[in-house]
Design a protein around this motif. Structure first.
Motif, PDB file in Angstrom:
ATOM      1  N   ASP A  56      39.819  56.554  34.785  1.00 48.34           N
ATOM      2  CA  ASP A  56      40.218  57.416  35.728  1.00 48.34           C
ATOM      3  C   ASP A  56      38.746  58.094  36.501  1.00 48.34           C
ATOM      4  O   ASP A  56      39.025  58.346  37.849  1.00 48.34           O
ATOM      5  CB  ASP A  56      40.841  58.621  34.943  1.00 48.34           C
ATOM      6  CG  ASP A  56      42.323  58.191  34.680  1.00 48.34           C
ATOM      7  OD1 ASP A  56      42.580  57.167  35.173  1.00 48.34           O
ATOM      8  OD2 ASP A  56      42.911  58.834  33.849  1.00 48.34           O
ATOM      9  N   LEU A  57      37.915  58.154  35.900  1.00 45.77           N
ATOM     10  CA  LEU A  57      36.551  58.828  36.442  1.00 45.77           C
ATOM     11  C   LEU A  57      35.874  57.736  37.518  1.00 45.77           C
ATOM     12  O   LEU A  57      35.691  58.076  38.607  1.00 45.77           O
ATOM     13  CB  LEU A  57      35.632  59.066  35.252  1.00 45.77           C
ATOM     14  CG  LEU A  57      34.024  59.575  35.519  1.00 45.77           C
ATOM     15  CD1 LEU A  57      34.379  60.646  36.644  1.00 45.77           C
ATOM     16  CD2 LEU A  57      33.312  59.710  34.676  1.00 45.77           C
ATOM     17  N   ILE A  58      35.957  56.471  37.076  1.00 38.96           N
ATOM     18  CA  ILE A  58      35.590  55.580  37.900  1.00 38.96           C
ATOM     19  C   ILE A  58      36.587  55.629  39.331  1.00 38.96           C
ATOM     20  O   ILE A  58      36.252  55.090  40.406  1.00 38.96           O
ATOM     21  CB  ILE A  58      35.517  54.108  37.228  1.00 38.96           C
ATOM     22  CG1 ILE A  58      34.405  54.075  36.239  1.00 38.96           C
ATOM     23  CG2 ILE A  58      35.166  52.995  38.553  1.00 38.96           C
ATOM     24  CD1 ILE A  58      34.443  52.840  35.474  1.00 38.96           C
ATOM     25  N   ALA A  59      37.754  55.742  39.063  1.00 37.80           N
ATOM     26  CA  ALA A  59      38.927  55.640  40.205  1.00 37.80           C
ATOM     27  C   ALA A  59      38.584  56.785  41.060  1.00 37.80           C
ATOM     28  O   ALA A  59      38.852  56.528  42.229  1.00 37.80           O
ATOM     29  CB  ALA A  59      40.221  55.756  39.688  1.00 37.80           C
ATOM     30  N   GLY A  65      34.647  57.066  47.571  1.00 33.49           N
ATOM     31  CA  GLY A  65      34.010  56.086  48.317  1.00 33.49           C
ATOM     32  C   GLY A  65      34.620  55.870  49.488  1.00 33.49           C
ATOM     33  O   GLY A  65      34.165  55.456  50.454  1.00 33.49           O
ATOM     34  N   TYR A  66      36.061  55.422  49.199  1.00 32.19           N
ATOM     35  CA  TYR A  66      36.656  55.025  50.457  1.00 32.19           C
ATOM     36  C   TYR A  66      36.827  55.945  51.579  1.00 32.19           C
ATOM     37  O   TYR A  66      37.110  55.687  52.766  1.00 32.19           O
ATOM     38  CB  TYR A  66      37.930  54.575  50.158  1.00 32.19           C
ATOM     39  CG  TYR A  66      38.257  53.419  49.293  1.00 32.19           C
ATOM     40  CD1 TYR A  66      38.225  52.280  50.279  1.00 32.19           C
ATOM     41  CD2 TYR A  66      38.549  53.097  47.948  1.00 32.19           C
ATOM     42  CE1 TYR A  66      38.236  50.921  49.886  1.00 32.19           C
ATOM     43  CE2 TYR A  66      38.754  51.667  47.570  1.00 32.19           C
ATOM     44  CZ  TYR A  66      38.596  50.547  48.627  1.00 32.19           C
ATOM     45  OH  TYR A  66      38.654  49.303  47.912  1.00 32.19           O
ATOM     46  N   ILE A 114      39.022  48.275  39.471  1.00 26.35           N
ATOM     47  CA  ILE A 114      40.146  49.421  39.407  1.00 26.35           C
ATOM     48  C   ILE A 114      40.946  49.062  40.548  1.00 26.35           C
ATOM     49  O   ILE A 114      40.318  48.684  41.669  1.00 26.35           O
ATOM     50  CB  ILE A 114      39.380  50.559  39.584  1.00 26.35           C
ATOM     51  CG1 ILE A 114      38.594  51.097  38.500  1.00 26.35           C
ATOM     52  CG2 ILE A 114      40.430  51.737  40.106  1.00 26.35           C
ATOM     53  CD1 ILE A 114      39.278  51.502  37.341  1.00 26.35           C
ATOM     54  N   ALA A 115      42.270  48.960  40.525  1.00 22.31           N
ATOM     55  CA  ALA A 115      43.296  48.463  41.340  1.00 22.31           C
ATOM     56  C   ALA A 115      43.455  49.682  42.367  1.00 22.31           C
ATOM     57  O   ALA A 115      43.372  50.770  41.883  1.00 22.31           O
ATOM     58  CB  ALA A 115      44.468  48.351  40.890  1.00 22.31           C
ATOM     59  N   VAL A 116      43.342  49.581  43.789  1.00 21.26           N
ATOM     60  CA  VAL A 116      43.535  50.526  44.688  1.00 21.26           C
ATOM     61  C   VAL A 116      44.752  51.224  44.673  1.00 21.26           C
ATOM     62  O   VAL A 116      44.645  52.483  45.028  1.00 21.26           O
ATOM     63  CB  VAL A 116      43.318  50.077  46.184  1.00 21.26           C
ATOM     64  CG1 VAL A 116      41.795  49.487  46.370  1.00 21.26           C
ATOM     65  CG2 VAL A 116      44.353  48.823  46.394  1.00 21.26           C
ATOM     66  N   ALA A 125      43.540  56.458  50.598  1.00 17.74           N
ATOM     67  CA  ALA A 125      41.969  56.388  51.182  1.00 17.74           C
ATOM     68  C   ALA A 125      41.586  55.043  51.391  1.00 17.74           C
ATOM     69  O   ALA A 125      41.133  54.707  52.500  1.00 17.74           O
ATOM     70  CB  ALA A 125      40.800  57.104  50.148  1.00 17.74           C
ATOM     71  N   ALA A 126      42.052  54.115  50.404  1.00 19.39           N
ATOM     72  CA  ALA A 126      41.570  52.557  50.835  1.00 19.39           C
ATOM     73  C   ALA A 126      42.617  52.234  52.137  1.00 19.39           C
ATOM     74  O   ALA A 126      41.843  51.454  52.935  1.00 19.39           O
ATOM     75  CB  ALA A 126      42.237  51.793  49.533  1.00 19.39           C
TER      76      ALA A 126
END
Length: 204
Positions: A56-59, A65-66, A114-116, A125-126
């Protein structure tokens, strides 16, 4: 002494910033939540007030980022000014610039697994960032006769794959050696691709 995250009321972002530093240094699988907490200056238990786990943190790193990536791409495209071709080339260069300027975000987005669609906010965002490249390819593709025009999403996917390959092989890989700058490699590759579509005149 009070932890900085608590004092400033921004513990969530402090954890994201810590994770980005760790991702850049150790990769998305090379750190634990405890390490992120230590880097942010809080206890491990505090992490769970904001994130259910490391993914969740990486997501959240990827989502932010997106958002940045979308802004960078929008600025590069600039409505296709002064031309669709110039704007299209600018988006390719912007991809490389983003990867260099925001390596932690880039890895979280494209190399963490991590899946978008993990969360609606991440997916939105993606999708916004992808729409910029899609608009650029649609504008450029209008110059191709309809019976020879590939789908705009296919063109966008080809250019994205080419950009990602240049980033991975020559822009980010430690010790990578190339007789050409990554920007030159990408520009020439896109040029060859566009000539194949009939969007650029052949070399003389």
């Amino acid at each position: 002494m009070a932890k900085a995250g608590y004092h400033h009321g921004n513990l969530r972002q402090a954890l994201v910033d810590a994770a980005l530093r760790l991702i850049e240094a150790q990769g998305p699988g090379g750190f634990s939540l405890s390490e992120a907490a230590k880097d942010a200056g809080v206890t491990p238990a505090a992490v769970y007030r904001h994130f259910a786990g490391r993914e969740d943190l990486i997501a959240e790193c990827a989502r932010q980022g997106y958002l940045i990536f979308g802004d960078v791409m929008e600025h590069a495209w600039n409505g296709g000014q002064p031309s669709a071709l110039a704007g299209f080339g600018a988006t390719g260069r912007a991809y490389l610039a983003f990867a260099r300027r925001f390596p932690g975000h880039y890895v979280a987005m494209f190399e963490s697994g991590i899946a978008v669609n993990r969360t609606p906010d991440l997916a939105a965002a993606a999708e916004r960032a992808e729409r910029v490249m899609l608009r650029a390819t649609e504008a450029l593709s209008r110059h191709i006769p309809e019976d020879r025009r590939p789908p705009a999403r296919m063109v966008a996917a080809h250019v994205r794959a080419m950009s990602h390959g240049v980033v991975e092989l020559f822009a980010r890989a430690p010790g990578s050696q190339s007789p050409y700058a990554p920007e030159d490699l990408l520009e020439s590759g896109i040029g060859i691709y566009l000539r194949g579509l009939g969007l650029l005149p052949p070399d003389r």
